[in-house]
Each structure stands twice: as structure tokens, then as C-alpha cells.
Design a protein around this motif. Structure first.
Motif, PDB file in Angstrom:
ATOM      1  N   ARG A  34       0.812  -1.224   0.000  1.00  0.00           N
ATOM      2  CA  ARG A  34       0.000   0.000   0.000  1.00  0.00           C
ATOM      3  C   ARG A  34       0.842   1.269   0.000  1.00  0.00           C
ATOM      4  NH1 ARG A  34      -2.824  -2.979   4.019  1.00  0.00           N
ATOM      5  NH2 ARG A  34      -1.750  -1.760   5.637  1.00  0.00           N
ATOM      6  N   ALA A  35       2.117   1.169   0.318  1.00  0.00           N
ATOM      7  CA  ALA A  35       2.944   2.355   0.525  1.00  0.00           C
ATOM      8  C   ALA A  35       3.417   2.978  -0.785  1.00  0.00           C
ATOM      9  CB  ALA A  35       4.150   1.992   1.391  1.00  0.00           C
ATOM     10  N   ASP A  36       3.768   4.261  -0.696  1.00  0.00           N
ATOM     11  CA  ASP A  36       4.358   4.983  -1.821  1.00  0.00           C
ATOM     12  C   ASP A  36       5.869   5.123  -1.674  1.00  0.00           C
ATOM     13  OD1 ASP A  36       1.999   5.956  -3.489  1.00  0.00           O
ATOM     14  OD2 ASP A  36       1.418   6.624  -1.491  1.00  0.00           O
ATOM     15  N   LEU A  37       6.354   5.142  -0.441  1.00  0.00           N
ATOM     16  CA  LEU A  37       7.797   5.200  -0.221  1.00  0.00           C
ATOM     17  C   LEU A  37       8.122   4.653   1.154  1.00  0.00           C
ATOM     18  CD1 LEU A  37       8.906   7.850   1.717  1.00  0.00           C
ATOM     19  CD2 LEU A  37       7.855   9.059  -0.202  1.00  0.00           C
ATOM     20  N   PHE A  38       9.373   4.213   1.291  1.00  0.00           N
ATOM     21  CA  PHE A  38       9.846   3.612   2.540  1.00  0.00           C
ATOM     22  C   PHE A  38      10.899   4.525   3.145  1.00  0.00           C
ATOM     23  CE2 PHE A  38      12.499   0.907   5.160  1.00  0.00           C
ATOM     24  CZ  PHE A  38      11.552   0.170   5.860  1.00  0.00           C
ATOM     25  N   ALA A  39      10.783   4.798   4.447  1.00  0.00           N
ATOM     26  CA  ALA A  39      11.729   5.692   5.116  1.00  0.00           C
ATOM     27  C   ALA A  39      12.096   5.114   6.483  1.00  0.00           C
ATOM     28  CB  ALA A  39      11.118   7.083   5.277  1.00  0.00           C
ATOM     29  N   LEU A  83      11.027  13.431  -2.713  1.00  0.00           N
ATOM     30  CA  LEU A  83      10.200  12.333  -3.220  1.00  0.00           C
ATOM     31  C   LEU A  83       8.709  12.612  -3.067  1.00  0.00           C
ATOM     32  CD1 LEU A  83      12.148   9.099  -2.225  1.00  0.00           C
ATOM     33  CD2 LEU A  83      12.281  10.483  -4.290  1.00  0.00           C
ATOM     34  N   LEU A  84       8.338  13.386  -2.068  1.00  0.00           N
ATOM     35  CA  LEU A  84       6.909  13.701  -1.900  1.00  0.00           C
ATOM     36  C   LEU A  84       6.420  14.731  -2.908  1.00  0.00           C
ATOM     37  CD1 LEU A  84       6.716  13.899   2.014  1.00  0.00           C
ATOM     38  CD2 LEU A  84       5.599  12.178   0.571  1.00  0.00           C
ATOM     39  N   SER A  85       7.284  15.640  -3.290  1.00  0.00           N
ATOM     40  CA  SER A  85       6.851  16.747  -4.150  1.00  0.00           C
ATOM     41  C   SER A  85       7.101  16.498  -5.633  1.00  0.00           C
ATOM     42  CB  SER A  85       7.553  18.040  -3.725  1.00  0.00           C
ATOM     43  OG  SER A  85       8.963  17.920  -3.857  1.00  0.00           O
ATOM     44  N   ASP A  86       7.812  15.413  -5.967  1.00  0.00           N
ATOM     45  CA  ASP A  86       8.139  15.135  -7.365  1.00  0.00           C
ATOM     46  C   ASP A  86       7.735  13.703  -7.710  1.00  0.00           C
ATOM     47  OD1 ASP A  86       9.254  14.737  -9.857  1.00  0.00           O
ATOM     48  OD2 ASP A  86      11.162  15.704  -9.379  1.00  0.00           O
ATOM     49  N   PRO A  87       6.480  13.498  -8.135  1.00  0.00           N
ATOM     50  CA  PRO A  87       6.006  12.145  -8.446  1.00  0.00           C
ATOM     51  C   PRO A  87       6.849  11.439  -9.509  1.00  0.00           C
ATOM     52  CG  PRO A  87       4.168  13.678  -8.311  1.00  0.00           C
ATOM     53  CD  PRO A  87       5.410  14.504  -8.271  1.00  0.00           C
ATOM     54  N   ALA A  88       7.361  12.173 -10.468  1.00  0.00           N
ATOM     55  CA  ALA A  88       8.169  11.552 -11.528  1.00  0.00           C
ATOM     56  C   ALA A  88       9.472  10.998 -10.954  1.00  0.00           C
ATOM     57  CB  ALA A  88       8.453  12.569 -12.627  1.00  0.00           C
ATOM     58  N   GLU A  89      10.096  11.753 -10.071  1.00  0.00           N
ATOM     59  CA  GLU A  89      11.317  11.270  -9.436  1.00  0.00           C
ATOM     60  C   GLU A  89      11.027  10.072  -8.549  1.00  0.00           C
ATOM     61  OE1 GLU A  89      15.374  11.171  -8.107  1.00  0.00           O
ATOM     62  OE2 GLU A  89      14.330  11.872  -9.895  1.00  0.00           O
ATOM     63  N   ARG A  90       9.907  10.136  -7.857  1.00  0.00           N
ATOM     64  CA  ARG A  90       9.515   9.005  -7.008  1.00  0.00           C
ATOM     65  C   ARG A  90       9.311   7.752  -7.854  1.00  0.00           C
ATOM     66  NH1 ARG A  90       5.254  11.276  -4.092  1.00  0.00           N
ATOM     67  NH2 ARG A  90       3.581  10.081  -5.074  1.00  0.00           N
TER      68      ARG A  90
END
Length: 352
Positions: A246-251, A308-315
Motif C-alpha cells: 500500500r505504501a508509496d515510499l519507505f523511510a 520524493l513527496l513533491s516530485d512524483p516523476a522522481e519518485r
């Protein structure tokens, strides 16, 4: 001929931590390869057990017959130096070192020095030493007097997962790690305050009861920063795979990792990663798949989150790289095969 092994472990083998997870998968893998694996519980409180627990653990280990093959988890083995000196000639011992005890975060200097002395001495009496990363192998060779030829690297396996892509209106940040000082959740929480203006929700999965003081401090920190509605300390879970899916990124801002199985799992799920230059993390997370910052650098961690939160393409670019890297990771059958081959050789060699 029966291939028999005693696997000795401290504490509760069912705890949802990376170290115990590694132990369980190795046990299952060895059994699948035909090994008879007898489990020997050494008691609670390691690596600093009370005298009665330590004495009982030594007696249980010494009850093994001459020539027995033992694999002992390093959380206990590192403080069994007196026992290892007595029994190292009679038994064939492999030590499993997830990471040196002295490198745990938050230790008083005298305790750190004590662990370093006892583990160095204990390792001298092991026939072989199994480690979970090349970084730990280098550490043991450089600072614990373990010859490289006595060390076997058995990277943790990673399960293959189906390629999926989360579709969240609000970015979901996931962190997985016991609520302890070493995992650096305090750094993550402080960094999240720095991106409060962006849309996100964060979930931290990890046992609360192994370090209650740290868990309570994290709860107070979240409240003091006014982030109760945005950060969920979810506790331990049986299976983190659904949360990873479900996640969009791991930190995770770990201050040290002997390997970092959760980072490998995040790669397998195609998650871009934000972490620290700590221990073996740079060996696990490729630069194209994640952003690594200095340990304890809240400002840098927050800046990476913002990127990563503000740039979907980079993410997405880093997510694709993570997925590709995850596909190249070894499986648990590979891990078990490496350890099985070592144990076969030890069994042929007999008592050192």
C-alpha cells in the motif's frame, strides 16, 4: 547418515524482528534440505542476562554430546566466551553474527567495551562464523580478530512479490523497525515535521515492548510536534507485506544495520527508499533506488522526503529502480543452501 544440528537461540524466536525472522527462515530452509534441526532456547535477557539465566544456558549447551554441531545466535554467543573456551574443542560451533553486540546504539561506554571483549574472545573459539553482510564480515576481520577464511556471508533472502503500484490520493510513507534507539524513528518523526506542509500519512510498524522507554519517548515526540493525526505507531504486525504493497515510499533512519532486511523487502515491493549511510545499508540500497543521508541529520532526511513527496516523476523513477534491484536479490533457498554447505563441511571436519 542423519544431518543433525542444534540451533541455540536467546529470547523468543517468534518475535517480529529482522534477526529472529532470519533465524526462522534459515531453520525452515535447513529442514527443507534434510537437516534435523533441534531447537535449544537459551533464556531471556541476552545479551545481558542475569547470572542464573547465563548459567542455565551454559549447562544446556554443555549437555550436547561430544562432536555435536551447534549453530548459536550471536545475541547470546557474544557473551558466552567463558563457555566457548571450555567447550570449543569438544563441540563444533558455528556462530551466527547479525551484527556485533558492541555496535548497538545507546550502550554505555563500559558496556560497549565489555561486549567487544567478550564477543572477540567467544568468536576465537568458533569453528566458523556466519554473517549476514559483507560489511559485518569486514568488521569482524578488522576489529574482532576473525580470519576472513573462517567467515561465511549468507545474505538474508527476500521473497518475490507481484509487481503492483499503490494508487493513493495522499502519499503513504512506511517505516518498519522495532521501536528502539538504533532504528532512528525519532529522526524520521522530526524530519516529517519539516514537510508538514505537504500531503502525507506515515505508518511505523515495529514492536513497542522490546524498548518501552524509547516507544514512550516517540509517542511524546509525536504529540509535542502535533503530528498525532498523521503518524501511526502501529506496533508489530504478523505480516508487513500488505503495508508494503500500500505504501508509496519507505523511510527508515537507522543509526546502524548489520544488513537491513526491511530495505531489501522495500526494494522487492518497488518502493523508493530514504535511509542513512549506516552499516550495511549502502550495500543493500542502490543509489538509483533511494536517497541516503548522514546518520542523525534531520535536515537532510527532511529534504529527501520533500524531494520524493513533491516530485512524483522522481519518485516513480526510483521506484522502478527499486523494483529492478529487488528482482536481483537472493531468495531464502539461496541463504539456506550457503549455510547448509558450510555445516556439511563442519560436520565432515568434526571437532576442531
Amino acid at each position: 547418515m542423519t544431518r543433525a544440528l542444534t540451533f541455540a537461540y536467546p529470547g523468543n524466536l517468534q518475535l517480529k524482528t529482522g534477526g529472529y525472522g532470519y533465524d526462522r527462515r534459515v531453520i525452515d530452509g535447513l529442514r527443507a534440505l534434510g537437516w534435523q534441526v533441534d531447537l535449544l532456547a537459551l533464556g531471556e535477557g541476552f545479551p545481558a542476562p542475569d547470572e542464573s539465566v547465563l548459567s542455565a544456558a551454559q549447562q544446556a549447551l554443555s549437555a550436547r554430546p561430544d562432536g555435536s554441531l551447534l549453530l548459536i545466535d550471536g545475541l547470546a554467543y557474544g557473551v558466552l566466551d567463558d563457555w566457548a573456551e571450555r567447550e570449543g574443542k569438544r563441540l563444533t560451533i558455528a556462530a551466527l553474527c547479525h551484527h556485533p553486540l558492541a555496535l548497538e546504539t545507546g550502550l554505555a561506554p563500559e558496556m560497549q567495551a565489555q561486549f567487544r571483549r567478550s564477543e572477540r574472545r567467544a568468536l576465537a573459539f568458533a569453528h566458523s562464523v556466519i554473517v549476514t553482510s559483507p560489511m559485518t564480515a569486514r568488521e569482524l576481520s578488522a576489529h574482532f580478530d576473525v580470519a576472513p577464511g573462517r567467515i561465511t556471508v549468507a545474505l538474508p533472502g527476500t521473497d518475490r512479490v507481484a509487481a503492483t503500484r499503490a494508487e493513493n490520493a495522499v502519499a503513504q510513507i512506511l517505516s518498519i523497525g522495532t521501536l528502539s534507539q538504533r532504528k532512528g524513528h525519532d529522526v524520521l518523526i522530526a524530519a516529517l515535521k519539516g514537510v508538514e506542509d505537504l500531503e502525507w500519512q506515515a505508518t511505523v510498524i515495529g514492536a513497542r515492548d522490546l524498548d518501552p522507554a524509547t516507544a514512550a519517548a516517540l509517542e511524546r515526540q509525536i504529540a509535542a510536534l502535533g503530528l498525532q493525526a498523521r503518524i501511526d505507531l502501529a506496533g508489530a504486525v504478523e505480516d508487513p507485506a500488505p503495508a508494503l504493497a500500500r505504501a508509496d515510499l519507505f523511510a527508515l533512519a537507522s543509526r546502524f544495520e548489520g544488513y537491513g532486511m526491511v530495505f531489501a523487502e522495500a526494494l522487492a515491493h518497488g518502493l523508493p527508499i530514504i535511509a542513512c549511510h549506516a552499516g550495511a545499508v549502502p550495500e543493500v540500497v542502490p543509489p538509483e533506488a533511494g536517497i541516503l543521508v548522514p546518520v542523525d541529520d534531520v535536515t537532510a532526511f527532511s529534504a529527501a522526503l520533500r524531494t520524493l513527496l513533491s516530485d512524483p516523476a522522481e519518485r516513480q523513477r526510483r521506484a522502478d529502480a527499486a523494483r529492478a534491484a529487488g528482482a536481483e536479490l537472493p531468495g531464502w533457498d539461496d541463504t539456506a543452501a550457503i549455510i547448509s554447505k558450510l555445516l556439511d563441511g563442519m560436520a565432515r571436519d568434526g571437532v576442531a
